[in-house]
Design a protein around this motif. Structure first.
Motif, PDB file in Angstrom:
ATOM      1  N   GLU A   1      24.680  43.249  40.116  1.00 35.13           N
ATOM      2  CA  GLU A   1      25.434  42.207  39.422  1.00 35.13           C
ATOM      3  C   GLU A   1      25.088  40.817  39.956  1.00 35.13           C
ATOM      4  O   GLU A   1      24.920  39.870  39.186  1.00 35.13           O
ATOM      5  CB  GLU A   1      26.932  42.497  39.551  1.00 35.13           C
ATOM      6  CG  GLU A   1      27.331  43.780  38.824  1.00 35.13           C
ATOM      7  CD  GLU A   1      28.754  44.218  39.080  1.00 35.13           C
ATOM      8  OE1 GLU A   1      29.522  43.430  39.676  1.00 35.13           O
ATOM      9  OE2 GLU A   1      29.122  45.349  38.677  1.00 35.13           O
TER      10      GLU A   1
ATOM     11  N   ARG B   1      35.567  39.691  38.409  1.00 37.32           N
ATOM     12  CA  ARG B   1      35.019  41.063  38.391  1.00 37.32           C
ATOM     13  C   ARG B   1      35.766  41.829  39.473  1.00 37.32           C
ATOM     14  O   ARG B   1      35.497  41.683  40.671  1.00 37.32           O
ATOM     15  CB  ARG B   1      33.506  41.024  38.679  1.00 37.32           C
ATOM     16  CG  ARG B   1      32.871  42.399  38.877  1.00 37.32           C
ATOM     17  CD  ARG B   1      32.826  43.167  37.577  1.00 37.32           C
ATOM     18  NE  ARG B   1      32.053  44.398  37.752  1.00 37.32           N
ATOM     19  CZ  ARG B   1      32.610  45.609  37.811  1.00 37.32           C
ATOM     20  NH1 ARG B   1      33.937  45.734  37.761  1.00 37.32           N
ATOM     21  NH2 ARG B   1      31.863  46.677  37.936  1.00 37.32           N
TER      22      ARG B   1
ATOM     23  N   ILE C   1      27.393  45.865  32.099  1.00 44.03           N
ATOM     24  CA  ILE C   1      28.331  45.111  32.943  1.00 44.03           C
ATOM     25  C   ILE C   1      27.691  43.802  33.375  1.00 44.03           C
ATOM     26  O   ILE C   1      28.314  42.734  33.335  1.00 44.03           O
ATOM     27  CB  ILE C   1      28.738  45.948  34.165  1.00 44.03           C
ATOM     28  CG1 ILE C   1      29.478  47.214  33.729  1.00 44.03           C
ATOM     29  CG2 ILE C   1      29.627  45.123  35.110  1.00 44.03           C
ATOM     30  CD1 ILE C   1      29.807  48.163  34.869  1.00 44.03           C
TER      31      ILE C   1
ATOM     32  N   THR D   1      30.608  52.695  31.292  1.00 40.72           N
ATOM     33  CA  THR D   1      29.812  51.538  30.882  1.00 40.72           C
ATOM     34  C   THR D   1      28.555  51.432  31.738  1.00 40.72           C
ATOM     35  O   THR D   1      28.656  51.372  32.970  1.00 40.72           O
ATOM     36  CB  THR D   1      30.642  50.247  31.029  1.00 40.72           C
ATOM     37  OG1 THR D   1      31.886  50.398  30.345  1.00 40.72           O
ATOM     38  CG2 THR D   1      29.889  49.053  30.457  1.00 40.72           C
TER      39      THR D   1
ATOM     40  N   ILE E   1      37.123  41.666  34.272  1.00 44.29           N
ATOM     41  CA  ILE E   1      36.266  42.841  34.081  1.00 44.29           C
ATOM     42  C   ILE E   1      36.540  43.765  35.256  1.00 44.29           C
ATOM     43  O   ILE E   1      36.232  43.427  36.404  1.00 44.29           O
ATOM     44  CB  ILE E   1      34.784  42.429  34.005  1.00 44.29           C
ATOM     45  CG1 ILE E   1      34.582  41.460  32.829  1.00 44.29           C
ATOM     46  CG2 ILE E   1      33.887  43.652  33.865  1.00 44.29           C
ATOM     47  CD1 ILE E   1      33.178  40.900  32.713  1.00 44.29           C
TER      48      ILE E   1
ATOM     49  N   VAL F   1      35.569  48.471  32.464  1.00 43.12           N
ATOM     50  CA  VAL F   1      34.192  48.978  32.563  1.00 43.12           C
ATOM     51  C   VAL F   1      34.100  50.072  33.620  1.00 43.12           C
ATOM     52  O   VAL F   1      33.043  50.321  34.196  1.00 43.12           O
ATOM     53  CB  VAL F   1      33.199  47.844  32.901  1.00 43.12           C
ATOM     54  CG1 VAL F   1      33.156  46.812  31.780  1.00 43.12           C
ATOM     55  CG2 VAL F   1      33.549  47.176  34.231  1.00 43.12           C
TER      56      VAL F   1
END
Length: 498
Positions: free
Chosen positions: A101, A86, A70, A65, A34, A56
């Motif tokens: 995140e 990521r 995410i 995004t 990602i 993303v």
């Protein structure tokens, strides 16, 4: 089910050369990637072919995004037992939006790890030859984002010797105005760098009084700004540019065989995109080679014209429970230093290498009479080298040709290489054999084509050049020494003449 884990990885300033070893390892093991908008496309080549890639990226002024989506992607793939990378530009904890995140991962009891990267705030000045600290000119520096300039303490910032500004391209005029308003001299030097470490790198240097006019109507995204007296040191500290700096070179080579050539070009400053244009696989059957191996002592010479021939011949030798001792009474002729180096890995030294690194030179320079000599020639199954066989036979040799491997066209054009070509981002395409030209042309035609008018076509030698002329209708560079080192030198010479 395997336990999933999310790695929040710093991609560095862009160029794959500045990726950390840990980050490189994780990309090679990733099951899900990602990634952000500013991540260099070369990094995407490091993941396994089956890795699921999800873009993303947040792009200023364009739809992107949402962060909540995410977060959900990270949690969902982790809970499916995947190893998720990521990938963030720079360092994850320097304006990397990691808090949301990590919070989502912890709430879902997902394992995670944060892997540092080199921030552009540190890498860009260094690569430009601008030290952020200096005993006389800069005792301290500050790094800040000007994404929301109204929220900054400009009075404090204006007193700091050196400023590094990220995400400030759209607010350059306001940055200059605020610094002047709070006491910064308009004579203060400033450097603005866009896409540092990539072939698209561009740098503007001026002072606060003139930089806005100098960059008017230029897109300053993404950029790093360095403001302070240390910018003057760039004149003295900037390294001399490498000959291929700013050039993007597409290598068409067999799968797994381009890294050495890539290194040669990268050492000269090039950005390299590797595009497998040929797949080397075992022959349709081993019968002929096995029969030859069983009767090796009948032969006077073994001719190996490529590293592939060496590798597959000795692999099959081992399969028959034999090693290099089985050919103790057979002399070996090879073409080129690379083939000789491959042979050396098996503890053997060739008895003959022709002075010209082409197979047809073997017959012209053969060191002894070939009359009544029996020669074993393991070769590619699909043919080629007919002239060599004819010349050896004409000199009295009995040549036994056996299939040791075969070459095939890959199923698809590499998507990253295709995108770069279609966007006009490639300066040079290299070809090291006629078959790579044929398969490249076949793949490109199937993919819809690309305009190659402004792309330099570089060939390793006359036969490859002939195929380039036939299929691509041009060849701009031909190596005088028919090796990858010789091709690198030819490309450097071409770049110097530009």
């Amino acid at each position: 089910m395997t336990e999933g884990k999310v790695y929040l990885v710093g991609a560095g300033p862009g160029n794959v050369d500045y990726l950390t070893v840990r980050s490189h390892q994780l990309l090679q093991q990733a099951q899900v990637l990602i990634y952000d908008a500013l991540v260099d496309s070369q990094l995407l080549q490091l993941v396994p072919p089956e890795c699921h890639k999800i873009d993303v990226g947040k792009r200023g002024g364009k739809s992107s995004t949402p962060q909540i989506e995410i977060n959900q992607l990270l949690v969902e793939h982790c809970q499916l037992g995947k190893q998720v990378v990521r990938l963030k530009s720079g360092d994850p904890f320097i304006f990397g939006r990691c808090t949301a995140e990590i919070t989502a991962l912890k709430a879902a009891n997902c394992n995670f790890e944060v892997v540092p990267g080199i921030s552009s705030a540190l890498a860009a000045p260094l690569l430009l030859g601008i030290p952020l600290t200096d005993p006389v000119l800069s005792r301290c520096f500050a790094v800040f984002t000007a994404h929301e300039p109204d929220e900054l303490d400009w009075e404090s910032l204006a007193r700091i010797d050196t400023l590094v500004v990220l995400m400030g391209g759209q607010h350059l005029a306001e940055i200059v105005a605020q610094l002047e308003r709070h006491g910064k001299s308009l004579n203060t030097p400033i450097a603005i760098a866009r896409w540092v470490s990539s072939p698209k790198q561009r740098v503007w240097t001026s002072d606060l009084a003139h930089i806005v006019a100098q960059t008017k109507e230029i897109s300053l995204t993404p950029v790093v700004m360095i403001i302070g007296e240390v910018v003057k040191l760039r004149t003295y500290l900037q390294p001399s540019p490498l000959p291929l700096a700013g050039k993007t070179i597409l290598i068409t080579r067999a799968m797994g065989q381009s890294s050495g050539f890539s290194n040669l070009l990268q050492q000269q400053g090039a950005t390299v995109i590797e595009m497998p244009a040929i797949a080397i696989v075992p022959p349709t059957n081993w019968e002929a080679l096995d029969r030859a191996i069983a009767n090796l002592l009948e032969y006077d010479w073994l001719i190996l014209t490529s590293a592939n021939a060496v590798e597959y011949f000795f692999e099959r030798l081992a399969n028959q429970n034999k090693d290099a001792r089985a050919i103790a009474g057979v002399k070996i002729a090879v073409v080129g230093e690379k083939t000789a180096q491959s042979l050396k890995q098996y503890g053997l030294k060739p008895d003959f290498i022709p002075p010209e690194f082409v197979a047809d030179a073997i017959a012209r320079h053969f060191p002894e009479s070939l009359k009544a000599k029996k020669v074993l020639f393991p070769r590619v199954e699909s043919g080629g080298r007919e002239v060599l066989v004819q010349q050896l036979s004409a000199k009295g040799a009995e040549v036994v040709e056996v299939a040791a491997y075969q070459s095939k066209c890959p199923e698809n054009f590499d998507p990253i290489a295709l995108e770069a070509l279609q966007k006009g981002a490639v300066d040079v395409i290299t070809f090291a054999s006629s078959k790579t030209v044929k398969y490249f042309h076949q793949l490109l035609t199937a993919a819809g084509g690309a305009n190659l008018d402004r792309v330099c076509i570089a060939s390793i030698g006359p036969q490859t050049s002939k195929t380039c002329q036939q299929l691509l209708e041009k060849v701009d560079i031909e190596a005088t020494e028919y090796t990858l080192e010789g091709l690198t030198k030819a490309i450097v010479y071409w770049a110097d003449e530009q």
